[in-house]
Design an enzyme around this catalytic site. Structure first.
Site, PDB file in Angstrom:
ATOM      1  N   ALA A  38       0.919  -1.261  -0.142  1.00  0.00           N
ATOM      2  CA  ALA A  38      -0.081  -0.083  -0.039  1.00  0.00           C
ATOM      3  C   ALA A  38       0.846   1.250   0.057  1.00  0.00           C
ATOM      4  O   ALA A  38       0.694   2.038   0.760  1.00  0.00           O
ATOM      5  CB  ALA A  38      -0.900  -0.078   1.087  1.00  0.00           C
ATOM      6  N   HIS A  40       3.023   4.567  -0.265  1.00  0.00           N
ATOM      7  CA  HIS A  40       2.831   5.972  -0.743  1.00  0.00           C
ATOM      8  C   HIS A  40       4.015   6.884  -0.908  1.00  0.00           C
ATOM      9  O   HIS A  40       5.121   6.145  -0.663  1.00  0.00           O
ATOM     10  CB  HIS A  40       1.884   6.573   0.066  1.00  0.00           C
ATOM     11  CG  HIS A  40       2.521   6.081   1.761  1.00  0.00           C
ATOM     12  ND1 HIS A  40       3.607   6.855   2.172  1.00  0.00           N
ATOM     13  CD2 HIS A  40       2.002   5.550   2.747  1.00  0.00           C
ATOM     14  CE1 HIS A  40       3.855   6.225   3.558  1.00  0.00           C
ATOM     15  NE2 HIS A  40       2.907   5.393   3.768  1.00  0.00           N
ATOM     16  N   HIS A  43       6.923   5.656   1.500  1.00  0.00           N
ATOM     17  CA  HIS A  43       7.926   4.721   1.100  1.00  0.00           C
ATOM     18  C   HIS A  43       8.714   4.833  -0.125  1.00  0.00           C
ATOM     19  O   HIS A  43       9.990   4.343   0.000  1.00  0.00           O
ATOM     20  CB  HIS A  43       6.855   3.414   0.686  1.00  0.00           C
ATOM     21  CG  HIS A  43       6.033   2.871   1.657  1.00  0.00           C
ATOM     22  ND1 HIS A  43       4.461   3.230   1.589  1.00  0.00           N
ATOM     23  CD2 HIS A  43       6.236   2.142   2.935  1.00  0.00           C
ATOM     24  CE1 HIS A  43       4.065   2.706   2.717  1.00  0.00           C
ATOM     25  NE2 HIS A  43       4.872   1.888   3.260  1.00  0.00           N
ATOM     26  N   GLU A 154      11.154   7.307   9.928  1.00  0.00           N
ATOM     27  CA  GLU A 154      11.280   7.760  11.333  1.00  0.00           C
ATOM     28  C   GLU A 154       9.753   7.885  11.689  1.00  0.00           C
ATOM     29  O   GLU A 154       9.241   8.127  12.860  1.00  0.00           O
ATOM     30  CB  GLU A 154      11.977   9.198  11.309  1.00  0.00           C
ATOM     31  CG  GLU A 154      13.357   9.056  11.126  1.00  0.00           C
ATOM     32  CD  GLU A 154      13.999  10.311  11.668  1.00  0.00           C
ATOM     33  OE1 GLU A 154      13.286  11.445  11.637  1.00  0.00           O
ATOM     34  OE2 GLU A 154      15.241  10.456  11.776  1.00  0.00           O
ATOM     35  N   SER A 191       0.760   7.654   5.865  1.00  0.00           N
ATOM     36  CA  SER A 191       0.525   6.289   6.301  1.00  0.00           C
ATOM     37  C   SER A 191      -0.613   5.771   5.517  1.00  0.00           C
ATOM     38  O   SER A 191      -1.451   6.323   4.962  1.00  0.00           O
ATOM     39  CB  SER A 191       0.019   6.393   7.963  1.00  0.00           C
ATOM     40  OG  SER A 191      -0.588   5.194   8.384  1.00  0.00           O
TER      41      SER A 191
END
Ligand code: PAF
Length: 287
Positions: A38, A40, A43, A154, A191
């Protein structure tokens, strides 16, 4: 038009090892970005960081069952492998490792990895199963890929500290690098779980980073840590969060509770609920 480089898809550890060995034999330094898919922008920033630090990047997509409790969102966690593969290729990854659960946890699998120190408190108080699940899968992935460097966000700050501690304690030679949180234009940390938020919840979610920044500034200006933590938790509820699991100022390396006047070693971390979605965020106090 930009040509998208070819991405090799591997589903077994044996195949992954062959592919990585070929890159190594060609003299390449290997980078690694583990994910649950998933994907975004957050990533993709990790992939870009891995690419900067290596010649060839392996990305993994595996929704790891051992880090979900029975009541959590394993079944509904967003899955979109074809899109993830395209995004990883576009971000310059060479290999996608996407094993199934039986490949990662074959019948008879009986090993656990328990990390102390930074895994104590915070997330563990609310998700006691979480870090043992993360530690076992990340230990396996690091051993499977044997990269020179692996990049973690982080955004999951406690996870980063736990993984770093585990790699150090178990003499895993991969360098563990943390990459800064990627935020939307309102400062909301990206997220995969943001996809669960309604438009109304999204507006409230965007208050989380603002309230944490204000709290951090108050702590940096000398207000007692406990007063600041309680005021921030209250402000989150007033903003529309349903429940606050924690707002905590901790030492950034050990994640032990902070005592005394805050300095550059302090980090503020929080987890709070909006409907069925649990959001986490964190930042340096004296940024
Ligand atoms: O941060 C994540 O996406 C996961 O916890 C990780 C590190 C890929 C382990 O499953």
């Amino acid at each position: 038009m930009t040509a998208v480089p070819e991405l090799i898809l591997t589903r077994t550890v044996a195949d992954l090892r062959e592919q990585v060995a070929a890159l190594r034999n060609a003299g390449k330094r290997i980078g690694f970005v583990p994910t649950m898919g998933a994907l975004h922008e957050g990533h993709l920033a990790l992939a870009a960081e891995a690419r900067r630090r290596s010649d060839a990047v392996v990305g993994s997509v595996f929704v790891n069952p051992t880090q979900f409790a029975a009541h959590e969102d394993l079944g509904t966690y967003p899955r979109q492998e074809a899109r993830d593969a395209e995004l990883l290729a576009g971000a310059g990854c060479s290999i996608l490792f996407a094993p199934d659960a039986a490949e990662m946890y074959p019948n008879g699998f009986a090993t656990s990895v328990q990390v102390g120190g930074p895994s104590e408190g915070l997330e563990t108080d609310f998700r006691p199963h979480f870090f043992s699940g993360v530690a076992v899968v990340v230990a396996k992935l690091l051993n499977q890929v044997q990269a020179d460097v692996a990049v973690f966000g982080e955004k999951d700050y406690q996870q980063l500290m736990v993984v770093r501690r585990m790699a150090r304690d178990l003499d895993i030679p991969t360098e563990i690098v943390g990459a800064p949180t990627v935020r939307d234009t309102h400062g909301l940390a990206l997220s995969s779980r943001n996809a669960y938020l309604s438009a109304e919840e999204l507006t409230v979610a965007r208050r989380l980073n603002v309230i944490l920044r204000e709290a951090a500034d108050r702590a940096a200006a000398g207000e007692p840590v406990e007063t600041v933590e309680m005021a921030a938790a209250g402000a989150l509820i007033e903003s529309g969060f349903a429940k606050v699991d924690y707002v905590a100022i901790r030492y950034s390396e050990t994640l032990a509770p902070f005592s005394g006047a805050v300095d550059a070693s302090a980090r503020i971390l929080a987890a709070a609920w909006l409907g069925k979605t649990r959001l986490i965020d964190n930042m340096a106090v004296t940024a």
